[in-house]
Design a protein around this motif. Sequence first.
Motif, PDB file in Angstrom:
ATOM      1  N   LEU A  33      -0.623 -70.216  16.728  1.00 20.77           N
ATOM      2  CA  LEU A  33      -1.536 -69.178  16.885  1.00 20.77           C
ATOM      3  C   LEU A  33      -2.365 -69.005  18.046  1.00 20.77           C
ATOM      4  O   LEU A  33      -3.523 -69.064  18.166  1.00 20.77           O
ATOM      5  CB  LEU A  33      -2.565 -69.134  15.638  1.00 20.77           C
ATOM      6  CG  LEU A  33      -2.152 -69.018  14.204  1.00 20.77           C
ATOM      7  CD1 LEU A  33      -3.301 -69.077  13.311  1.00 20.77           C
ATOM      8  CD2 LEU A  33      -1.501 -67.443  14.300  1.00 20.77           C
ATOM      9  N   VAL A  56       4.925 -63.624  11.009  1.00 14.92           N
ATOM     10  CA  VAL A  56       4.679 -64.894  10.171  1.00 14.92           C
ATOM     11  C   VAL A  56       5.904 -65.810  10.326  1.00 14.92           C
ATOM     12  O   VAL A  56       6.619 -65.620  11.204  1.00 14.92           O
ATOM     13  CB  VAL A  56       4.679 -64.070   8.856  1.00 14.92           C
ATOM     14  CG1 VAL A  56       3.380 -63.458   8.569  1.00 14.92           C
ATOM     15  CG2 VAL A  56       5.933 -63.085   8.642  1.00 14.92           C
ATOM     16  N   LYS A 208      -3.486 -61.182   7.977  1.00 12.04           N
ATOM     17  CA  LYS A 208      -3.555 -62.378   8.974  1.00 12.04           C
ATOM     18  C   LYS A 208      -4.499 -63.559   8.296  1.00 12.04           C
ATOM     19  O   LYS A 208      -4.152 -64.784   8.453  1.00 12.04           O
ATOM     20  CB  LYS A 208      -4.714 -61.766   9.973  1.00 12.04           C
ATOM     21  CG  LYS A 208      -3.696 -60.887  11.051  1.00 12.04           C
ATOM     22  CD  LYS A 208      -4.480 -60.582  12.338  1.00 12.04           C
ATOM     23  CE  LYS A 208      -3.625 -59.978  13.257  1.00 12.04           C
ATOM     24  NZ  LYS A 208      -4.322 -59.623  14.516  1.00 12.04           N
ATOM     25  N   ARG A 211      -1.721 -65.314   5.718  1.00 10.36           N
ATOM     26  CA  ARG A 211      -0.751 -66.277   6.603  1.00 10.36           C
ATOM     27  C   ARG A 211      -1.453 -67.516   6.661  1.00 10.36           C
ATOM     28  O   ARG A 211      -0.735 -68.370   7.261  1.00 10.36           O
ATOM     29  CB  ARG A 211      -0.292 -65.404   7.991  1.00 10.36           C
ATOM     30  CG  ARG A 211      -1.350 -65.413   8.947  1.00 10.36           C
ATOM     31  CD  ARG A 211      -0.778 -64.884  10.161  1.00 10.36           C
ATOM     32  NE  ARG A 211      -1.544 -64.842  11.492  1.00 10.36           N
ATOM     33  CZ  ARG A 211      -1.251 -64.140  12.483  1.00 10.36           C
ATOM     34  NH1 ARG A 211      -0.150 -63.722  12.653  1.00 10.36           N
ATOM     35  NH2 ARG A 211      -2.140 -64.027  13.214  1.00 10.36           N
ATOM     36  N   HIS A 212      -2.711 -67.660   6.887  1.00 10.12           N
ATOM     37  CA  HIS A 212      -3.377 -68.714   7.379  1.00 10.12           C
ATOM     38  C   HIS A 212      -4.359 -69.257   6.373  1.00 10.12           C
ATOM     39  O   HIS A 212      -5.522 -69.509   6.586  1.00 10.12           O
ATOM     40  CB  HIS A 212      -4.272 -68.213   8.824  1.00 10.12           C
ATOM     41  CG  HIS A 212      -4.865 -69.666   9.234  1.00 10.12           C
ATOM     42  ND1 HIS A 212      -4.125 -70.955   9.702  1.00 10.12           N
ATOM     43  CD2 HIS A 212      -6.188 -69.962   9.897  1.00 10.12           C
ATOM     44  CE1 HIS A 212      -4.945 -71.566  10.273  1.00 10.12           C
ATOM     45  NE2 HIS A 212      -6.088 -70.935  10.413  1.00 10.12           N
ATOM     46  N   ASN A 227       0.682 -70.972   4.421  1.00  7.18           N
ATOM     47  CA  ASN A 227       0.870 -71.350   5.602  1.00  7.18           C
ATOM     48  C   ASN A 227       2.113 -70.749   6.288  1.00  7.18           C
ATOM     49  O   ASN A 227       3.427 -71.053   6.003  1.00  7.18           O
ATOM     50  CB  ASN A 227       0.898 -72.813   5.502  1.00  7.18           C
ATOM     51  CG  ASN A 227       1.302 -73.621   6.929  1.00  7.18           C
ATOM     52  OD1 ASN A 227       1.163 -72.902   8.091  1.00  7.18           O
ATOM     53  ND2 ASN A 227       1.720 -74.663   6.898  1.00  7.18           N
ATOM     54  N   ARG A 229       2.891 -69.092   9.839  1.00  6.29           N
ATOM     55  CA  ARG A 229       2.637 -68.701  11.103  1.00  6.29           C
ATOM     56  C   ARG A 229       4.001 -68.748  11.817  1.00  6.29           C
ATOM     57  O   ARG A 229       4.552 -69.727  11.781  1.00  6.29           O
ATOM     58  CB  ARG A 229       1.294 -69.449  11.454  1.00  6.29           C
ATOM     59  CG  ARG A 229       0.262 -69.255  10.607  1.00  6.29           C
ATOM     60  CD  ARG A 229      -0.805 -70.368  10.866  1.00  6.29           C
ATOM     61  NE  ARG A 229      -0.185 -71.630  10.581  1.00  6.29           N
ATOM     62  CZ  ARG A 229      -1.240 -73.077  10.452  1.00  6.29           C
ATOM     63  NH1 ARG A 229      -2.398 -72.853  10.624  1.00  6.29           N
ATOM     64  NH2 ARG A 229      -0.555 -74.112  10.229  1.00  6.29           N
TER      65      ARG A 229
END
Length: 368
Positions: A33, A56, A208, A211-212, A227, A229
Amino acid sequence: MIPLINVSRQFQEMRNEILEAIDRVITSGQYVLGQEGSMFEKEVSDYLSSPYAVSVGNGTDALVLSLDALDIGPGDEVITTPFTFFASAEAISRVGATPVFVDIDPKTYTIDVSKIADKITSKTKAILPVHLFGQSCDMDKLMELADSYKLFVIEDACQAFGAEENGVKLGTIGDIGCFSFFPTKNLSTIGDGGLIVTKHEKLAKRLKQLRHHGSTKKYYHAEIGYNSRLDEIHAAILRISLAYIDAWNEERRQKAYGYDELAGVNGLQIPFRKPGHSHIYHLYCVEHAERDNLMAYLERNGVASGAYYPLPLHRQEVYKHLGYHLGDFPVAEEKASRLLALPMHPSLKAEEQQEVIRVLKAYRGNSL
């Protein structure tokens, strides 16, 4: 042996650029990121003319996160095709929803839009068309149908980066578009990677967050997320690849035109091209009544090939509980026994392609 796909040759052609990009990432000290990912999202958003792009971990995650972001889950149904890579339906099952299959168009191998309405119920929340082998599903008709029933549309464009329908990039027509950057894809990296695009700002923000780990602020979590990314090295490599994608897709088209001389040769049927739709030939699949015999013959003569896909999803063991039977989707079942992918990639040499054509022209049936 002439390989079906030669990823190594393609990446070797960019070797110096890739090594410079990797060194840039190592020097930056940002590996997840960071700036490369942000720049890639901006550049790919511009290329696709999509307002929002969220990178992703892989194409399957792109599908799963998209379904989750639309709050699709247990008790919901999502209509899709039984003739695709497993991930298209797997993602639906992974969020707890039920895949509902619809047979395919005999020419394009994509979902037959004319048969979708019969499968829509009060539980249906979305349609998930797949742009198979780099060719577009009939999105004009599908979007009309989805709008009339107020259904979400999630485009599985994992095999169709850069392809268009009437001048519009695939993946940007529905509510959400999903892409894979697996090494064999048209736009690829030296590992896994994926992308989600959308025209909806609210969805982009949710994606967003998902994905985190469901977080927008470190150590503060608004929901259970994932998780998933795209790491900085893959993002940096994809930025390089993106600059070549139009040239690569055109190379694929030119090679497809070269294979077209096989039309009708020894019972071969070449791919159909829809007017107004730009096919980018992730795979060049021909049909043949003796597919398995032909594959064995090609192998003996130094040509790799592939069966895509030999067992439709409604016949997979994991989906026995859905109650489908042999004969439920006759077109998908027929194509599963007939389709054969020939060597296709931007780095395929002219002499290699001519050898593939020569071998196919020499085929004489079971006796060989």
